[in-house]
Design an enzyme around this catalytic site. Structure first.
Site, PDB file in Angstrom:
ATOM      1  N   ARG A   1       0.864  -1.190   0.000  1.00 22.34           N
ATOM      2  CA  ARG A   1       0.000   0.000   0.000  1.00 22.34           C
ATOM      3  C   ARG A   1       0.898   1.237   0.000  1.00 22.34           C
ATOM      4  O   ARG A   1       1.729   1.406   0.900  1.00 22.34           O
ATOM      5  CB  ARG A   1      -0.892  -0.028   1.245  1.00 22.34           C
ATOM      6  CG  ARG A   1      -1.662   1.247   1.446  1.00 22.34           C
ATOM      7  CD  ARG A   1      -2.603   1.170   2.652  1.00 22.34           C
ATOM      8  NE  ARG A   1      -3.223   2.467   2.789  1.00 22.34           N
ATOM      9  CZ  ARG A   1      -3.077   3.282   3.830  1.00 22.34           C
ATOM     10  NH1 ARG A   1      -2.352   2.925   4.867  1.00 22.34           N
ATOM     11  NH2 ARG A   1      -3.654   4.457   3.844  1.00 22.34           N
TER      12      ARG A   1
ATOM     13  N   HIS B   1      -2.568  11.077   1.157  1.00 17.82           N
ATOM     14  CA  HIS B   1      -1.990  10.814   2.473  1.00 17.82           C
ATOM     15  C   HIS B   1      -1.341  12.120   2.942  1.00 17.82           C
ATOM     16  O   HIS B   1      -0.130  12.225   3.060  1.00 17.82           O
ATOM     17  CB  HIS B   1      -0.986   9.662   2.377  1.00 17.82           C
ATOM     18  CG  HIS B   1      -0.603   9.043   3.692  1.00 17.82           C
ATOM     19  ND1 HIS B   1      -0.771   7.704   3.966  1.00 17.82           N
ATOM     20  CD2 HIS B   1      -0.058   9.568   4.820  1.00 17.82           C
ATOM     21  CE1 HIS B   1      -0.337   7.439   5.184  1.00 17.82           C
ATOM     22  NE2 HIS B   1       0.111   8.573   5.726  1.00 17.82           N
TER      23      HIS B   1
ATOM     24  N   ASN C   1      -6.913   1.803  10.450  1.00 17.27           N
ATOM     25  CA  ASN C   1      -5.545   2.005  10.921  1.00 17.27           C
ATOM     26  C   ASN C   1      -5.605   2.051  12.440  1.00 17.27           C
ATOM     27  O   ASN C   1      -6.364   2.835  13.006  1.00 17.27           O
ATOM     28  CB  ASN C   1      -4.979   3.343  10.415  1.00 17.27           C
ATOM     29  CG  ASN C   1      -4.850   3.390   8.903  1.00 17.27           C
ATOM     30  OD1 ASN C   1      -5.132   2.399   8.230  1.00 17.27           O
ATOM     31  ND2 ASN C   1      -4.423   4.513   8.377  1.00 17.27           N
TER      32      ASN C   1
ATOM     33  N   GLU D   1      -6.662   8.506   6.785  1.00 18.96           N
ATOM     34  CA  GLU D   1      -6.802   9.165   8.080  1.00 18.96           C
ATOM     35  C   GLU D   1      -7.208  10.631   7.953  1.00 18.96           C
ATOM     36  O   GLU D   1      -6.448  11.537   8.334  1.00 18.96           O
ATOM     37  CB  GLU D   1      -5.498   9.040   8.882  1.00 18.96           C
ATOM     38  CG  GLU D   1      -5.100   7.602   9.140  1.00 18.96           C
ATOM     39  CD  GLU D   1      -3.825   7.464   9.979  1.00 18.96           C
ATOM     40  OE1 GLU D   1      -3.177   8.482  10.249  1.00 18.96           O
ATOM     41  OE2 GLU D   1      -3.489   6.340  10.342  1.00 18.96           O
TER      42      GLU D   1
ATOM     43  N   TYR E   1      -3.287   1.901  16.197  1.00 19.91           N
ATOM     44  CA  TYR E   1      -2.017   1.863  16.935  1.00 19.91           C
ATOM     45  C   TYR E   1      -2.219   1.710  18.434  1.00 19.91           C
ATOM     46  O   TYR E   1      -1.529   0.956  19.086  1.00 19.91           O
ATOM     47  CB  TYR E   1      -1.205   3.141  16.652  1.00 19.91           C
ATOM     48  CG  TYR E   1      -0.734   3.204  15.224  1.00 19.91           C
ATOM     49  CD1 TYR E   1       0.489   2.660  14.849  1.00 19.91           C
ATOM     50  CD2 TYR E   1      -1.533   3.768  14.228  1.00 19.91           C
ATOM     51  CE1 TYR E   1       0.918   2.678  13.530  1.00 19.91           C
ATOM     52  CE2 TYR E   1      -1.117   3.789  12.905  1.00 19.91           C
ATOM     53  CZ  TYR E   1       0.102   3.245  12.564  1.00 19.91           C
ATOM     54  OH  TYR E   1       0.521   3.243  11.263  1.00 19.91           O
TER      55      TYR E   1
ATOM     56  N   GLU F   1      -3.154  -0.087   8.372  1.00 19.83           N
ATOM     57  CA  GLU F   1      -1.926   0.294   9.083  1.00 19.83           C
ATOM     58  C   GLU F   1      -1.965  -0.284  10.482  1.00 19.83           C
ATOM     59  O   GLU F   1      -2.989  -0.209  11.163  1.00 19.83           O
ATOM     60  CB  GLU F   1      -1.771   1.820   9.240  1.00 19.83           C
ATOM     61  CG  GLU F   1      -1.379   2.556   8.000  1.00 19.83           C
ATOM     62  CD  GLU F   1      -1.142   4.045   8.258  1.00 19.83           C
ATOM     63  OE1 GLU F   1      -0.795   4.422   9.397  1.00 19.83           O
ATOM     64  OE2 GLU F   1      -1.330   4.817   7.308  1.00 19.83           O
TER      65      GLU F   1
HETATM   66  O1  IFM Z   1       3.446   7.505   9.971  1.00 20.43           O
HETATM   67  C1  IFM Z   1       2.079   7.576  10.221  1.00 20.43           C
HETATM   68  C2  IFM Z   1       1.291   7.416   8.937  1.00 20.43           C
HETATM   69  O2  IFM Z   1       1.654   8.358   7.996  1.00 20.43           O
HETATM   70  C3  IFM Z   1      -0.179   7.558   9.204  1.00 20.43           C
HETATM   71  N1  IFM Z   1      -0.621   6.730  10.284  1.00 20.43           N
HETATM   72  C4  IFM Z   1       0.170   6.730  11.500  1.00 20.43           C
HETATM   73  C5  IFM Z   1       1.631   6.508  11.185  1.00 20.43           C
HETATM   74  C6  IFM Z   1       2.461   6.500  12.485  1.00 20.43           C
HETATM   75  O3  IFM Z   1       2.325   7.693  13.153  1.00 20.43           O
END
Ligand code: IFM
Length: 472
Positions: A77, A121, A295, A166, A297, A372
């Site tokens: 991607r 992006h 995405n 995002e 985290y 992500e």
């Molecule tokens: O690096 C970023 C990415 O560009 C978008 N999502 C989160 C990642 C980590 O912060």
């Protein structure tokens, strides 16, 4: 422990974005994006870092594709730089810019790696920001024109398309806290930008479908937060609801359901009357989707502000005296307990499971991709030049195991894209934070797959997660 195995059709990929890796910012007709301007503004990024060279992927893309192929990845991607394709953000395309992406896609296909294209992006052409940026309605129409150009150029060879990555970050960090480009700190513009990003998604999806073969799929990638209340008290539940509306509902409401949450209007009424939502917009935004990209985290832990709760506004989105969250001064963010990555983000794989199951319930039947997921750590080569990153392996194992649990519980998750293939320019953090499965020496630009790259490659090749202590 029984091995964690995935369906044979599961797609194992890695992700990157244009400004974070390409470099070559003045080549082949490219003009500055808002990130070029922002990164070159003193004080905006750690160490004054910028993406002028980044990891030079523009010139080294063949080696990078060979790396992925060597690891056994099935998908990649990446995003297109709008100002490489349409330098002023409008008008005819620059063929040299498109040619780069044609070469990249052909290289991927030759190695049996499925390309997944993200159109946007975060790198808006600077001329469009000068004309008002995302708070300006016309930007959404410019995006649709750009989407059509790229769809026409690559639609014959790329099947997976993502309109926006995002949009929360584009709107809330770019126009709210100002820690991202273009660095504006205007709460109303944040909400207005969110609506125009939604509109851009809808118009862009229509434009793509008007020029592409019907077999291609259109999705978008949301950094949907798993928002958790600190306690079950009514005030904390209301705080979590408010942040959920501002983080998630503001995008998935109109995109998936054709309406903004009423509670979002109520919460923000003191700031805006939302009159920029014009007749017909919601229908335009609510295009059918072929898939949804998630995405993930870290989760958010919030409470109501008040005498019982005090603390820093630790929402994990960088330091700014301006909150990214409009109309949310009555909410506090808390650092969840437990281990953290080098970003200070708490590690909680169950947040990914919860997120997947939420969408499985909310939009049953819509295929999901984790577009992500990954972690930054302070990786360093050892005396032999090898880079061991057991913490990243544990992070990936934990999150992939939760993806597998969600699939076992009925979720239609079709694939996973590790963030990121390579160490790269981590926005306001510059090159300080390393998310890559592949280490990059920023002096020589030499690439060295970390242990996690080998671990992930084995998972991709076998469809089964290796043990976390397997030695590579
Ligand atoms: O690096 C970023 C990415 O560009 C978008 N999502 C989160 C990642 C980590 O912060």
């Amino acid at each position: 422990m029984s091995p964690v195995s995935f369906p044979s059709t599961f797609l194992w990929g890695a992700a990157t974005s244009a400004y974070q890796i390409e470099g070559a910012v003045r080549e082949d007709g490219r003009t500055p994006s808002i990130w070029d301007t922002f990164a070159h503004t003193p004080g905006k990024t750690a160490g004054g870092d910028h993406g002028d060279v980044a990891v030079d992927h523009y010139h080294r893309y063949r080696d990078d594709v060979a790396l992925m192929s060597g690891l056994g990845l099935g998908a990649y991607r990446f995003s297109i730089s709008w100002s490489r394709v349409q330098p002023t953000g409008r008008g005819p395309a620059v063929q040299r810019g498109l040619d780069f992406y044609r070469r990249l896609v052909d290289e991927l296909l030759a190695k049996d790696i499925k390309p997944a294209v993200t159109l946007y992006h975060w790198d808006l052409p600077q001329e469009l920001e000068d004309a008002g940026g995302w708070p300006e309605r016309d930007t959404a129409y410019r995006f649709a024109e750009y989407a059509q150009i790229v769809g026409e150029a690559l639609g014959d060879r790329v099947e997976q398309w993502i309109t926006l990555n995002e949009p929360w970050c584009s709107a809330f960090l770019g126009y709210g806290s100002g820690v991202h480009a273009p660095g504006r700190t205007e709460p109303v513009a944040t909400l207005c930008a969110s609506h125009h990003l939604n509109l851009a998604h809808g118009l862009g999806a229509k434009a793509l479908r008007s020029v592409m073969p019907a077999r291609n799929t259109v999705a978008l990638s949301l950094n949907s937060s798993t928002v958790r209340p600190l306690t079950q008290d009514a005030a904390d539940l209301a705080a979590a609801r408010k942040i959920d509306d501002l983080a998630n509902g503001i995008f998935h409401g109109p995109i998936l359901h054709g309406a903004y949450p009423e509670s979002l209007f109520t919460a923000t009424r003191q700031l805006t009357d939302w009159s920029y939502v014009q007749d017909g917009d919601l229908a335009t935004i609510n295009q059918p989707l072929d898939a949804l990209g998630l995405n993930y985290y870290t989760p958010a832990l919030v409470s109501a502000a008040g005498p019982d709760h005090s603390g820093p506004r630790a929402d994990g989105h960088g330091a700014s005296e301006h909150s990214p969250w409009p109309a949310a001064d009555d909410v506090l963010f808390h650092q969840p307990p437990g281990d953290r990555t080098a970003m200070g983000w708490s590690i909680d794989p169950t947040g990914l499971y919860d997120l997947i199951m939420r969408y499985e319930r909310e939009v049953p039947g819509l295929p999901l991709y984790i577009t992500e997921n990954g972690a930054a750590y302070d990786d360093k080569p050892d005396a032999e030049g090898r880079v061991h990153d057991p913490e990243r392996i544990a992070y990936l194992h934990g999150h992939l195991a939760e993806v597998r649990r969600a699939i076992a519980d009925g979720a239609d998750v079709r694939g996973y894209f590790l963030w990121s293939l390579l160490d790269n320019f981590e926005w306001a953090y510059g090159y300080e934070k390393r998310f890559g499965a592949v280490y990059v020496d920023y002096t020589t630009l030499e690439r060295t797959p970390k242990s996690s790259a080998h671990w992930y490659g084995k998972a991709a090749r076998t469809g089964t997660l290796p043990e976390i202590d397997e030695v590579f």
